[in-house]
Structures are given as structure tokens and as C-alpha cells.
Design a protein around this motif. Sequence first.
Motif, PDB file in Angstrom:
ATOM      1  N   LEU A 222       0.806  -1.222   0.000  1.00 40.68           N
ATOM      2  CA  LEU A 222       0.000   0.000   0.000  1.00 40.68           C
ATOM      3  C   LEU A 222       0.840   1.273   0.000  1.00 40.68           C
ATOM      4  O   LEU A 222       0.288   2.377   0.019  1.00 40.68           O
ATOM      5  CB  LEU A 222      -0.937   0.010   1.219  1.00 40.68           C
ATOM      6  CG  LEU A 222      -2.028  -1.068   1.236  1.00 40.68           C
ATOM      7  CD1 LEU A 222      -2.847  -0.969   2.513  1.00 40.68           C
ATOM      8  CD2 LEU A 222      -2.918  -0.954   0.006  1.00 40.68           C
ATOM      9  N   GLY A 223       2.143   1.141  -0.029  1.00 34.38           N
ATOM     10  CA  GLY A 223       2.997   2.327  -0.092  1.00 34.38           C
ATOM     11  C   GLY A 223       2.843   3.180   1.150  1.00 34.38           C
ATOM     12  O   GLY A 223       3.023   2.720   2.271  1.00 34.38           O
ATOM     13  N   MET A 224       2.507   4.459   0.949  1.00 35.05           N
ATOM     14  CA  MET A 224       2.397   5.360   2.096  1.00 35.05           C
ATOM     15  C   MET A 224       1.259   4.959   3.027  1.00 35.05           C
ATOM     16  O   MET A 224       1.190   5.414   4.170  1.00 35.05           O
ATOM     17  CB  MET A 224       2.228   6.808   1.623  1.00 35.05           C
ATOM     18  CG  MET A 224       0.993   7.097   0.801  1.00 35.05           C
ATOM     19  SD  MET A 224      -0.377   7.701   1.818  1.00 35.05           S
ATOM     20  CE  MET A 224      -1.588   8.098   0.542  1.00 35.05           C
ATOM     21  N   GLU A 225       0.346   4.084   2.582  1.00 36.05           N
ATOM     22  CA  GLU A 225      -0.764   3.642   3.425  1.00 36.05           C
ATOM     23  C   GLU A 225      -0.504   2.305   4.112  1.00 36.05           C
ATOM     24  O   GLU A 225      -1.402   1.723   4.719  1.00 36.05           O
ATOM     25  CB  GLU A 225      -2.065   3.571   2.617  1.00 36.05           C
ATOM     26  CG  GLU A 225      -2.524   4.920   2.107  1.00 36.05           C
ATOM     27  CD  GLU A 225      -4.015   4.951   1.824  1.00 36.05           C
ATOM     28  OE1 GLU A 225      -4.793   4.798   2.780  1.00 36.05           O
ATOM     29  OE2 GLU A 225      -4.394   5.140   0.654  1.00 36.05           O
ATOM     30  N   ALA A 226       0.728   1.804   4.037  1.00 43.15           N
ATOM     31  CA  ALA A 226       1.079   0.571   4.748  1.00 43.15           C
ATOM     32  C   ALA A 226       0.902   0.758   6.251  1.00 43.15           C
ATOM     33  O   ALA A 226       0.992   1.877   6.778  1.00 43.15           O
ATOM     34  CB  ALA A 226       2.525   0.184   4.435  1.00 43.15           C
ATOM     35  N   VAL A 227       0.666  -0.334   6.973  1.00 40.35           N
ATOM     36  CA  VAL A 227       0.542  -0.279   8.429  1.00 40.35           C
ATOM     37  C   VAL A 227       1.940  -0.240   9.044  1.00 40.35           C
ATOM     38  O   VAL A 227       2.780  -1.090   8.759  1.00 40.35           O
ATOM     39  CB  VAL A 227      -0.238  -1.488   8.964  1.00 40.35           C
ATOM     40  CG1 VAL A 227      -0.290  -1.456  10.495  1.00 40.35           C
ATOM     41  CG2 VAL A 227      -1.641  -1.515   8.386  1.00 40.35           C
ATOM     42  N   ARG A 228       2.164   0.758   9.887  1.00 35.54           N
ATOM     43  CA  ARG A 228       3.459   0.954  10.520  1.00 35.54           C
ATOM     44  C   ARG A 228       3.335   0.938  12.035  1.00 35.54           C
ATOM     45  O   ARG A 228       2.283   1.265  12.591  1.00 35.54           O
ATOM     46  CB  ARG A 228       4.076   2.298  10.097  1.00 35.54           C
ATOM     47  CG  ARG A 228       4.553   2.363   8.656  1.00 35.54           C
ATOM     48  CD  ARG A 228       4.995   3.784   8.303  1.00 35.54           C
ATOM     49  NE  ARG A 228       5.767   3.826   7.067  1.00 35.54           N
ATOM     50  CZ  ARG A 228       5.252   3.819   5.855  1.00 35.54           C
ATOM     51  NH1 ARG A 228       3.944   3.782   5.698  1.00 35.54           N
ATOM     52  NH2 ARG A 228       6.023   3.845   4.782  1.00 35.54           N
TER      53      ARG A 228
END
Length: 533
Positions: free
Chosen positions: A502-508
Motif C-alpha cells: 500500500l505504499g504510504m498507506e502501509a501499516v506501521r
Amino acid sequence: MNNKLLQNFDFYQNETSLSKTAEKAFSRLSFTFTREHIESLIKAALSEDASDNDRYVCACMLKNALVASKGVFPICQDTGIANIFGWKNGNISSAQNIDEYDELTKGVRKVYDEKKLRFSTTVPVSFYDEKDPKNNLPAQISIFSNRACLAPLPDFVKAAPKDSFSFIFCAKGGGSSNKTSFIQGTKAFLTKERFSNLIKEELHHFGTSACPPYTIAVVAGGLSPEQNLLTLKLATTGAYDEMTYEPNESGFRDKELEELVIKTAKESGFGAQFGGTQFALSAQVIRLPRHGASCPISFGVSCSAHRNLRAVLTDEGLYLQKTAENPQELEGFNEAVKFACCESEKNEQKNERNIRSDGDIKAVLSSLENSKPGERILLSGKILVARDAAHARWQKLLDTGKNLPEYCTKYPVCYAGPARTPEGKIIGSFGPTTAGRMDVYAESLMKRGAALVTLAKGNRSRTWTDACKKYGAFYLGTPGGIAALIASEYIVNQEILDYEDLGMEAVRLVEVKNLPCFVITNKNGEDFYGNLQ
């Protein structure tokens, strides 16, 4: 070139490439503000009627501008859709026998890649499914002839020399774009009482989720909906700063209504996000000609990350609008920044509540017990970072009878999508995204022990407030518009936990230290913004 352009523009002799023009413009506007915008934030922070929270948020924004001006962390995590508006006047050699759109796109592609700007666009692979193209394209490019422009011609374009190409480059984030509203009205709206009431209604609907203080634009009239909305978009970029107040047939600004907009914004109580008077920095109200049967009316904002830049390309070279590369040199900057003193000093003076998050959400909830809306806290420890796309995947798991990932119930959830990480840094510019977009997930997440503490920006719906009361949850607001500052001073570690595609929307999982937050909604359903109504 006339004297005004010479004073306010840098000149690059023999630089006549369209791709280089786009590259230089987006590189400059992504990291530095114009002098006028910095001065308006200083004025807001030093205003006699500003609240303490107004001063604090504006001071943080000024600190953010200083961090971003170093050229590493962009001003905002949402580095925006690349908008380019161009006007051709006569013939210019560099625009002959080339694909203008392709050349400008090359410049956009290069700067977003090399400067580690965030890739915010998604492209459809079916009507319902999307993917990240990993280049922030397509850019939105509109090119007009000076004699055939859908919207009124900006004065700086009129002043450009014959045989030139004038531009406004704009990085438009999703938060401010989402605040655009449009009414297909009639002549009946054009009375002083009705239009004034409409202004008051629409300004209240703006709320705080697009990071005020705002630059507000209102456009009434237009020969078509398209003309009205393009004029609005250009107005939010400052294209009509020099437009006349004298009524005329082609379009003009209305000073009395602009003063009403500023007065209404001041009286709204929203302030610079957390209560006060500094909801708007400036306003433009524009009247256009119209078809007798219709009166299109639109409202829009440019957020505190006011990233717009003018350029004029000639056969001799490029004129590029100057920005404040050293904002601390501007009068009043250091005085205003003092309102965001260091955490240790603030703790002694304000007695903020310190909250620790180490993977036990019950301990976090206990620490927030008895907190009141508007209370400022300092958050340290680990928080989960996830936004729209990740929430949609979690909901899909639930819809198919599966359980949420274990991490969902352990940490506060911050809605954010950081910019790409610069070399040698922990994370890219990091700021909260609009909370209300996740309100639809209130019941399905909270009843399973997730999202009991959330961090984001802006006011939320009654659905979320009621769920907080039902499940004993809290919503915390983090100042928007300070993404470079948060990345450089408040984040000490990060790792991707899930959905890397998801790029910048990945879960971090992000570790923060003394991250400033405000209690917006507490476990009793008491809501800060609700109290302003």
C-alpha cells in the motif's frame, strides 16, 4: 519584464526547458513558503486576540517551515497532486514542436522521485479496485491561450511579456481539496441577507480537518459550473490577489463580503485547529458573469500548507517566484516561535499530562482517565499508523469472518500516510490525516477492542463520538501542518508491520517521544468541537 516581476522573481538565464521549469518549481514549493505566507502566520501568532492554542499551533507551523526550508523534509506529508496551470502568450521557442504535457510531466516525475515526495495518487485497475502507480502521476495539467482562458486571466499573466509562457504550480493536498463545495444556485441567492447566511453556513462546514489557518475563496457566478470551479481553484492559489474591487462585467472581488468571511471565521471558535480566532489568514470573494437561469456558487480553501508558485518562461530564461529560504530572518519570526517552547519548559508551565504507550492499550486508557476536551498531552511510546486503505482491508477481514490482526488491539491508532523517507532519516514528513474518513469503522473496530485511542486531525461525526461513549474510547487531535517538525523532532523509530504494497498507506509501528496532542473526545462522549457549536 516589469519591475514587480523583477523584484519578486529569481531569474535563470538561458533556462528555457519546460521539464526543468516544473522540476524547479515543485522542488521550491515543496520545501519553502512565500514570504507573504510566512508573514501571515507570524501575524496570526502575534495577534492580540489569538488564543493560547492559536499561538501554539501557529508557532509550531513556523518551526515546521524552518525545518522544511533545509530541503530534506517537505512542508507537509501530503506533497499533493501536482497541479499546473499554464497560459501561452504569442510564440516561445521552447514550446515549439514538443509535447508540452509530456515535458511538464517529466519534470514532475523527476522531482517527486528525487526529493522523496509522497506518492499520493491511486489509479484504477477496475471500477472498484486501485493500485499505487509509485510515481504520483498523472499530474493535473491545464494549458490555455491568453485569449482563450476558461477563468479570468490573472494579472501577473497579463503583465508577462509577449512570447512567454506563464504558470502557476500548485501542490494540492487531499484534505483541502475535500473541502470544496458547489451549489448550482439561482438569482435568488444574490441578496445580501441570503448570501451572508450562506457564507456563515459553509464556513462552519469547513471544520478543522484541512489544517487551518485557511486561505478561503468564494466564487459566485460563472458562465458554467466549470468556469466557476476553475476560478475557485485558481483563487485558492492566490491567482487573483491583484484582482480589482471595482465592479465590472468580466469579474471582480467584493471587499465587504471578504471582510464578512474573515469576521465569520474569527467568530466560529475553531481557531487554528484547537479553538480560538485564527481560523483564516485571508479571503477572496469573486463575482463572475452568469447565465440568467443559473448562479453557480463554490467555496474552497487552501490549507496552512499553502504551496503555490508562479513562473514565467521566455526565450531568454526562466523567472521563478521567490520564497522565504531563511524564514527565521523575517521580522517577528523568533518572537512568534517562542509560543512553541521546548517540551520540558512547557511541562513546567502548562503541567501537561504525559501518556505512555507500550503495547498495553488498557494502560493508555487508564492514563487518559478523567481528561477533558481541549487538554494538551504529550504522548510517548509506540503507536500504530494506518489510514483508509488499511482500514478497508481490516473491514474485509471482518466481513469474511476472520479476526483482526493482533496488533490492532495493542496500540493507539494514528491516521497518517508519511512522505517517503529521505536518505539517512528515520521517516519522511509525518502528519495526521482527516479523522472523519474512518468514522464508518467505529462500531466494527471498537467492539473488538481496536481503535479505542485514535490520533488524527479535525472534527468527527456523531457516530464516532457516540462510539467513544459506548466503548470508553478517546480521540486525540495532533496538530496538522507540522509534518516536517514531527518527523525531525518527535519520531524516534518506525517499522512496517503489514500491507507494504500500500505504499504510504502501509501499516506501521512508530515510536514517538513527547508528541503534542489535544484531547478532542473523551470516554464520556464530551467533544471539544461539539462544545463550540
